[in-house]
Enzyme design. Structure first.
Site, PDB file in Angstrom:
ATOM      1  N   ASP A   6      27.718  53.097  41.082  1.00  0.00           N
ATOM      2  CA  ASP A   6      28.600  53.941  40.361  1.00  0.00           C
ATOM      3  C   ASP A   6      28.158  55.421  39.930  1.00  0.00           C
ATOM      4  OD1 ASP A   6      29.700  51.327  40.186  1.00  0.00           O
ATOM      5  OD2 ASP A   6      29.306  50.981  38.172  1.00  0.00           O
ATOM      6  N   LYS A  16      35.085  47.580  41.830  1.00  0.00           N
ATOM      7  CA  LYS A  16      34.716  46.326  40.876  1.00  0.00           C
ATOM      8  C   LYS A  16      35.441  46.477  39.625  1.00  0.00           C
ATOM      9  CE  LYS A  16      30.188  48.327  39.456  1.00  0.00           C
ATOM     10  NZ  LYS A  16      30.530  48.541  37.977  1.00  0.00           N
ATOM     11  N   CYS A  45      24.984  48.891  34.731  1.00  0.00           N
ATOM     12  CA  CYS A  45      25.265  48.441  36.258  1.00  0.00           C
ATOM     13  C   CYS A  45      24.225  48.623  37.129  1.00  0.00           C
ATOM     14  CB  CYS A  45      26.415  49.615  36.556  1.00  0.00           C
ATOM     15  SG  CYS A  45      28.094  49.288  35.434  1.00  0.00           S
TER      16      CYS A  45
END
Length: 193
Positions: free
Chosen positions: A9, A101, A143
């Protein structure tokens, strides 16, 4: 022995100036790019994930106007917006698989997403014979943590490259790294990777 690099990310909304900016995000993007320039050939697979939320609705309760910053968040990484794109300081030419995602639902781990070919991260790692993964990216306490825990659960050896991650909070990031170490992940710096 096959190795994989998991880049979590590193997106505009999670770096300076983004909707959920993490201090040091741009520096991590630049450092990962430098690391890839020197080490991309060390990895059989390089997987980069992006939060990629639906433009309409609350994404399964993930978005909220009065966010609690634990289970609900302000809108971020909305599909098709600049915020969802990779930080421009991250060079993605060596990435072998791109994962999206969080479509319509909360998702923290890249293992919850799929590649453009509709493959899961677990399937990619298994098909590539990966036994070792290095995890880098944003955010340590969310994450990165979730991805690394899922990698441990997948049965591979996991290293968190501590100078190639950035977290939301100092205490929550330290707690996440401690949790990961207790789960069996190794904490290393990029010079050791």
């Amino acid at each position: 022995m096959s190795r994989a690099l998991l880049i979590v990310d590193v997106q505009n909304d999670f770096t300076e100036g983004g909707a959920l900016a993490v201090a040091g995000g741009d520096a991590v993007a630049s450092a990962i790019t430098a690391f890839l320039a020197a080490h991309a050939g060390d990895y059989r697979v390089i997987i980069a994930s992006r939060d990629w939320h639906d433009p309409e609705g609350d994404n399964g309760g993930h978005f909220a106007d009065a966010a609690d910053f634990v289970d609900t968040w302000p809108a971020h990484c909305v599909a098709g917006t600049d915020g969802a794109e990779y930080d421009p300081l991250l060079e993605t030419g060596a990435v072998t698989h791109h994962v999206r995602k969080g479509q319509g639902k909360p998702a923290y781990s890249m293992f919850e997403g799929v590649t453009d070919e509709d493959e899961t991260v677990g399937a990619v790692l298994t098909a590539s014979g990966v036994l070792d993964v290095d995890v880098v990216g944003i955010a340590t306490d969310h994450c990165v943590r979730a991805t690394a825990l899922d990698a441990v659960a997948h049965g591979v050896r996991v290293r968190i490259v501590t100078d190639l991650i950035a977290g939301v909070g100092a205490e929550s990031s330290a707690a996440a790294l401690a949790e990961l170490a207790h789960a069996g992940a190794e904490l290393v710096e990029s010079a050791q990777a």
